[in-house]
Write a protein that holds these residues in place. Structure first.
Motif, short mmCIF file in Angstrom:
data_model
loop_
_atom_site.label_atom_id
_atom_site.label_comp_id
_atom_site.label_asym_id
_atom_site.label_seq_id
_atom_site.Cartn_x
_atom_site.Cartn_y
_atom_site.Cartn_z
N CYS A 317 0.82 -1.22 0.00
CA CYS A 317 0.00 0.00 0.00
C CYS A 317 0.85 1.27 0.00
CB CYS A 317 -0.97 0.03 1.19
SG CYS A 317 -2.01 -1.44 1.32
N VAL A 339 -1.33 -0.19 -4.01
CA VAL A 339 -1.10 0.75 -5.10
C VAL A 339 -1.02 -0.06 -6.40
CG1 VAL A 339 0.47 2.47 -6.06
CG2 VAL A 339 0.11 2.35 -3.58
N THR A 340 -1.99 0.13 -7.28
CA THR A 340 -2.11 -0.70 -8.48
C THR A 340 -1.57 -0.04 -9.74
OG1 THR A 340 -4.38 0.12 -8.68
CG2 THR A 340 -4.07 -2.01 -7.60
N SER A 355 -5.07 3.77 -6.87
CA SER A 355 -5.41 2.67 -5.98
C SER A 355 -6.93 2.49 -6.02
CB SER A 355 -4.91 2.98 -4.57
OG SER A 355 -5.19 1.92 -3.68
N SER A 378 -10.62 -0.22 -8.54
CA SER A 378 -9.17 -0.15 -8.63
C SER A 378 -8.76 0.46 -9.97
CB SER A 378 -8.55 -1.54 -8.49
OG SER A 378 -8.75 -2.05 -7.19
#
Length: 823
Positions: A317, A339-340, A355, A378
């Motif tokens: 994260c 965190v994508t 995110s 997301s």
């Protein structure tokens, strides 16, 4: 500064959107798990289906081929690379036609990226784990055996050791320590000739038939009780308590490479490996850089081509900023969700992070400008438009998020300018609270406010406003319309437009266009270029120790065109109060040490960033984004002002009043650059440079103007220019004597070329060798000495004759000058 976001009421995709990519500033392509690729036109707000993919193709990543390289358009630039879950890489044209499909990996291709010049493509799916060195240990009972592929050797376990025993009685037995616990199972592939072992140390390992370790797994929770090769030798299986793992022959158990990125020079690749980041050079023998970057699996990385910084985000994260050596520069606090997605803006000044229901805009140093909470699910992918003004996001709920940068601010003295809308700016005078509104025909891309002028660039034009009149700007058209950098000086400003660099006056006149072969102008930033009234300094994009200097008025390289070479990498170039050319050539090394004025940075934190320097006020931004203002001495700016107007007596009064060694050193360099020998003599005497004072007095006593100019150039370190000046004035002996004094024997060619003072050179050469007790070995000097008699009395007479002729010539020139003045 913040991001203004927008979402449609109903999503255009029926499933999650996996990736997005800009083809121009007003056109976007998006891919989704519903097998559709959509084209978005932001000018007309139309959305159309480009192509429907086959049902077995689920797109994962999209990247457009770079449209231009160093200002030249790429062939086939209207196509993009598309990776998918079927293990294939697809090349798709702008019209939606799949031009080519390539079998890239056995599993899903999670990432794909073109390099910066469009000559190579990298894909990510699986990551290899590094091996370790093997050691040795004693024997214990045999738990497992295996035959070699040739059936002439037997492999068996002996406690922590492996033993390969040939069947021939006299053959040598190979034995080595393989595990830190008892070995429970072994297997030997008949196809690839590799050995597999597993033991009570909870590891499995791969060996070659000579006992060399090829792979060692990390420790599992329980002992490895079984291993077995597949018949084709490409895969093997490993078993433990409640565990079954399938691996390829290299030992890779399928660690996904979730994201990849190219280095700015396209000579290295960055990819994720679980919790680690890996930078792998393309050269086979180069060292791989690998380090633990996060406490969870890393999901996304990006590497800026402009500032050379790495951005990463993961399941812990957090998002982090690294330099290219793997040193941590910034680490965020933990967010609520992983965190994508992360993405650098094209100019390297900003980046975006995505995110779950979260979009954050950050400065390149890591601190946050704004936080948005859109209903997107997301954010799996973020993409900036080429001009850096718009952002698109691929959302988990089927939406495509659009955002653009607003409320960007610029400040100078009593003026504050805010970008309120895409095409509107507001000017506010804080002294009288007067407000002016500036309207533009096209979207604002870049702006800069300094030295009493506002420079604004749009996609087509450049607007130049004066702080005295905000109603009538000067407007001219841009060549490319993709301005990535604006740098201002007092008399002119600089634009980086596409792959070219232009210097304009504030009246809109093109002053110059400096060019340097092999340098990428499109990746220059504010730290790698500096502009003063007469000089442009550019740090080399391929070697940070090299700085190129150009004349601002002509665009030509300064001096002989050779750049400045530093021993260490330069971090930032700054336009100082004097020209970079003056600083580099007019101050001696000992005096230059006094130019360093150490300032305590404890109140700024590390690393501070200078935002503005106006008069005696310096504004510095700390690492947390806060601004700190501090005052500096007013004497340097006064010194520069007086030297520019020729008030040398006033400069001496300032230095005597301030009693500062730094000021005296600056004055010494400025005086020599302006050929003010009397002022330079006083300044060098004040800082204790007695040898420089003596040399200046020697220059003063020289009879001719040309010899004075040549020795001033020599004082500044310009040997070749000094020689050229003397030869042009027919002062051949002085040119020869310069190289004799510097022991630069190979440069004493004028003596042979003009057939004069050959005996002088030979005499000094012989004296030089006698002083060091050496014999002549130079073939050229041996050749010249044949038939030339060295007589010091004749040499001295010739030298006196040269000085007499020079004094006579100087006197005649003085008489002619006085006569012309009387006339």
């Amino acid at each position: 500064m913040r991001l203004k976001t927008s979402l449609l009421k109903q999503p255009k995709h029926r499933e999650l959107v996996s990736c997005v990519g800009w083809t121009s500033a007003d056109e976007l392509y998006s891919c989704s798990d519903d097998h559709h690729i959509l084209r978005w036109n932001l000018l007309t707000n139309d959305t159309s289906v480009l192509v429907k993919l086959q049902d077995q193709i689920y797109p994962l990543d999209l990247h457009w081929l770079p449209k231009s390289v160093s200002g030249k358009k790429q062939a086939g630039a209207d196509s993009f690379a598309l990776t998918s879950t079927d293990g294939k890489l697809h090349l798709v044209s702008k019209s939606g036609r799949v031009e080519k499909s390539v079998e890239a990996h056995r599993g899903a291709v999670l990432a794909g990226r073109w390099n910066h010049d469009g000559t190579a493509l990298i894909t990510g799916a699986l990551q290899h784990t590094p091996s370790e060195d093997c050691i040795s240990t004693p024997r214990t009972p045999v738990y497992s055996v295996a035959w070699a592929p040739d059936s002439g050797r037997v492999l068996y376990t002996a406690g922590r050791q492996l033993v390969i025993k040939p069947l021939q009685p006299s053959a040598k037995v190979l034995q080595w320590k393989a595990h830190d616990g008892v070995i429970l199972k072994v297997d030997w592939s008949a196809v690839n000739d590799l050995i597999l072992s597993g033991g009570e140390d909870c590891k499995y390992k791969v060996w070659d038939s000579y006992g060399r370790l090829l792979f060692s797994s990390s420790a599992h929770d329980y002992p490895v009780t079984s291993v077995a090769w597949a018949p084709d030798g490409e895969l093997f299986a490993m078993g433990s308590f409640h565990t079954l793992r399938l691996c390829d022959k290299t030992g890779n158990a399928g660690t996904p490479v979730y994201s990849v990125a190219w280095a700015p020079d396209s000579g290295r690749v960055l990819y994720t490996a679980g919790r680690q980041l890996v930078i792998k050079p393309l050269q086979p023998s180069a060292k791989v850089l690998q380090w633990k970057a996060h406490d969870g699996v890393i999901l996304k990385v990006d590497w800026s081509a402009v500032n050379d910084l790495i951005l990463s985000g993961g399941e812990d994260c957090k998002y982090k900023v690294w330099d290219s050596y793997g040193r941590l520069l910034f680490s965020s606090s933990a967010h609520d969700y992983p965190v994508t997605s992360v993405a650098w803006a094209p100019d390297g000044e900003l980046f975006a992070m995505g995110s779950f229901h979260t979009l954050r805009l950050c400065d390149k140093t890591g601190w946050s400008y704004s936080l948005e909470k859109p209903s997107t699910g997301s954010l799996f992918s973020l993409a900036w438009s080429a001009d850096g003004t718009q952002l698109a996001g691929a959302c988990g709920n089927g939406h495509v998020l659009f955002a653009h940068v607003v409320e960007q601010r610029w400040e100078w003295r009593n003026f504050e300018i805010t970008l309120t809308k895409r095409r509107t700016m507001q000017v506010r005078n804080v002294l009288n609270d007067a407000v002016d509104v500036l309207e533009f025909r096209d979207r604002v891309i870049k702006a800069s406010l300094a030295h009493g002028h506002l420079v604004v660039t749009t996609s087509l034009q450049c607007y130049v406003y004066s702080a005295k009149n905000w109603n009538t700007p000067l407007i001219f058209d841009l060549k490319e319309g993709t301005v990535s950098l604006i740098v201002q000086a007092e008399r002119h400003f600089l634009l980086v437009d596409g792959a070219e660099l232009f210097v304009y006056s504030y009246e809109g006149r093109l002053v110059s266009s400096p060019k340097s072969p092999g340098m990428r102008m499109d990746i220059l930033n504010s730290q790698s270029i500096s502009l003063s009234n007469d000089t442009i300094a550019i740090r080399d994009t391929s070697d940070e120790r090299v700085v190129f200097l150009f004349e601002a008025q002509t665009g030509k390289a300064i001096g002989d065109g050779k750049p400045l070479n530093h021993k260490v990498n330069t971090h930032t170039l700054s336009s100082v109060v004097v020209s970079p050319g003056v600083c580099s050539c007019s101050v001696s090394e000992s005096a230059a040490q006094r130019l360093l004025d150490p300032v305590s940075c404890s109140e700024f934190s590390r690393p501070p960033q200078m935002v503005s320097y106006e008069g005696t006020q310096v504004t510095v931004r700390r690492v947390d984004g806060s601004l700190v203002c501090t005052a500096v001495s007013p004497y340097p700016s006064l010194l520069h002002e007086y030297t520019g107007s020729g008030r040398w007596e006033d400069t001496l009064r300032i230095c005597r009043f301030a009693k500062d060694q730094t000021l005296w050193s600056c004055l010494a360099g400025l005086a020599m650059a302006n050929r003010e020998l009397s002022t330079a003599e006083v300044a060098y005497a004040a800082i204790g440079e007695i040898d420089k004072v003596q040399y200046i007095n020697f220059i003063k006593d020289l009879p001719s103007r040309d010899s004075c100019l040549a020795h001033m150039l020599l004082f500044s370190g310009h040997v070749q220019e000094a020689e050229a000046t003397l030869l042009q004035a027919n002062l051949n002996y002085h040119a020869i004597q310069i190289h004799i004094s510097l022991y630069n024997w190979d440069r004493c060619e004028p003596a042979v070329k003009y057939k004069t003072h050959v005996d002088t050179v030979l005499a000094h050469r012989q004296k030089f060798l006698q002083d060091f007790g050496k014999q002549e070995t130079n073939k050229r000097f041996l050749q010249y000495s044949e038939g030339v008699e060295v007589d010091w009395e004749k040499i001295q007479a010739k030298i006196e004759m040269e000085f007499a002729m020079e004094r006579e010539k100087a006197a005649n020139a003085s008489v002619r000058s006085s006569v012309s003045i009387r006339r």
